[in-house]
Design an enzyme around this catalytic site. Structure first.
Site, PDB file in Angstrom:
ATOM      1  N   GLY A  46       0.834  -1.193   0.000  1.00 54.25           N
ATOM      2  CA  GLY A  46       0.000   0.000   0.000  1.00 54.25           C
ATOM      3  C   GLY A  46       0.868   1.242   0.000  1.00 54.25           C
ATOM      4  N   GLN A  51       2.928  10.150   1.199  1.00 51.36           N
ATOM      5  CA  GLN A  51       4.252   9.526   1.304  1.00 51.36           C
ATOM      6  C   GLN A  51       5.182   9.968   0.170  1.00 51.36           C
ATOM      7  OE1 GLN A  51       2.376   5.428   2.016  1.00 51.36           O
ATOM      8  NE2 GLN A  51       4.318   5.264   3.098  1.00 51.36           N
ATOM      9  N   CYS A  95       5.709   0.018   7.114  1.00 48.71           N
ATOM     10  CA  CYS A  95       5.347   1.175   6.295  1.00 48.71           C
ATOM     11  C   CYS A  95       6.542   1.529   5.421  1.00 48.71           C
ATOM     12  CB  CYS A  95       4.983   2.351   7.203  1.00 48.71           C
ATOM     13  SG  CYS A  95       4.495   3.826   6.292  1.00 48.71           S
ATOM     14  N   LEU A  96       6.280   1.843   4.160  1.00 49.02           N
ATOM     15  CA  LEU A  96       7.392   2.171   3.261  1.00 49.02           C
ATOM     16  C   LEU A  96       8.097   3.466   3.693  1.00 49.02           C
ATOM     17  CD1 LEU A  96       5.853   1.209  -0.198  1.00 49.02           C
ATOM     18  CD2 LEU A  96       7.530  -0.063   1.160  1.00 49.02           C
ATOM     19  N   HIS A 137      -4.665   1.536   7.317  1.00 44.37           N
ATOM     20  CA  HIS A 137      -3.315   2.106   7.442  1.00 44.37           C
ATOM     21  C   HIS A 137      -3.113   3.220   6.404  1.00 44.37           C
ATOM     22  CE1 HIS A 137       1.264   1.432   7.769  1.00 44.37           C
ATOM     23  NE2 HIS A 137       1.126   2.231   6.727  1.00 44.37           N
ATOM     24  N   GLU A 138      -3.537   2.966   5.166  1.00 43.05           N
ATOM     25  CA  GLU A 138      -3.325   3.960   4.098  1.00 43.05           C
ATOM     26  C   GLU A 138      -4.210   5.194   4.304  1.00 43.05           C
ATOM     27  OE1 GLU A 138      -0.734   3.569   2.477  1.00 43.05           O
ATOM     28  OE2 GLU A 138      -0.481   1.464   2.988  1.00 43.05           O
ATOM     29  N   HIS A 141      -2.758   7.587   6.667  1.00 41.31           N
ATOM     30  CA  HIS A 141      -1.746   8.481   6.088  1.00 41.31           C
ATOM     31  C   HIS A 141      -2.379   9.793   5.613  1.00 41.31           C
ATOM     32  CE1 HIS A 141       2.094   6.399   6.007  1.00 41.31           C
ATOM     33  NE2 HIS A 141       1.552   5.287   5.534  1.00 41.31           N
TER      34      HIS A 141
HETATM   35 NI    NI Z   1       2.419   3.395   5.532  1.00 38.78          NI
END
Ligand code: NI
Length: 173
Positions: A46, A51, A95-96, A137-138, A141
Site C-alpha cells: 500500500g 508519502q 510502512c514504506l 493504514h493507508e 496516512h
Molecule cells: Ni504506511
C-alpha cells in the site's frame, strides 16, 4: 510510468491532513499509476500520496499475497471508512516510510470502504484480513497518522531515532 521517491519519517509532510481530490484528471491518473509502480517496486502492499509529499487524498494498494495469484492493483481517490466491525484484528504492520520497522497494531477486523475509482466511479466494498488492515493504514496516512502513532511513546521514539539515523546515512550517500 515513473518511480517516485518515498519520504522517510520523520518528515512534516507525513503529519499533514491531505486535501480531497476534486475532479479526476489525467495528471491524477498518472500519479496513481506511478504510485502503484512505486509500491510494487519497493515492494509494498500500500502507498498513500502524502508519502510522496503530495497532500491529496489518494491511496493505492494490492494485498494479494498468494504466490501465483493474479495481482489486484487498487486505486482509491477520496477513500473513506464508512463502517467498521467491533471485532478486532492485530497485524504486524510496516510502512514504506518507516523501512524495516514492524510492530503489532490492533484495528477493526472488517471495514467497509467507499472511494472513487480510476474511472471516476464510486465504489463501496467490504474488506477483511490484510486488506482491512492495509486500507485503514493507508487512509490514516491521509490524516497525517502513521502506524507508530498507535505504539507506546517509548517504542515510537526508538523507531523515530532509528529513522533519523537512517536518513542521515542516506543523505551522506
Ligand atoms: Ni504506511
Amino acid at each position: 510510468m515513473t518511480l517516485r521517491t518515498i519520504l522517510i519519517h520523520p518528515d512534516p509532510r507525513l503529519k499533514k491532513v491531505a486535501k480531497a481530490v476534486p475532479d479526476l484528471s489525467d495528471d491524477l491518473r498518472v500519479l496513481a499509476d506511478d504510485m502503484l509502480e512505486t509500491m510494487y517496486d519497493a515492494p509494498g502492499i500500500g502507498l498513500a500520496a502524502p508519502q510522496l509529499g503530495i497532500l491529496q487524498r489518494l491511496i493505492v494498494l494490492d494485498c494479494v499475497k498468494e504466490e501465483g495469484a493474479a495481482p489486484r492493483p487498487t486505486i482509491m481517490f477520496n477513500p473513506e471508512i464508512i463502517a467498521a466491525s467491533d471485532d478486532l484484528n492485530t497485524y504486524e504492520e510496516g510502512c514504506l516510510s518507516i523501512p524495516e520497522q514492524y510492530a503489532d497494531v490492533t484495528r477493526p477486523a472488517e471495514v467497509t470502504a467507499r472511494w472513487i475509482d480510476r474511472d471516476g466511479n464510486e465504489q463501496t466494498q467490504d474488506f477483511g484480513g490484510l486488506w482491512a488492515t492495509c486500507v485503514q493504514h493507508e487512509i490514516d496516512h491521509l490524516q497525517g497518522k502513521l502506524f507508530i502513532d498507535y505504539l507506546k511513546p517509548l517504542k515510537r521514539q526508538m523507531i523515530t531515532r532509528k529513522m533519523v539515523k537512517l536518513k542521515r546515512e542516506l543523505a551522506r550517500e
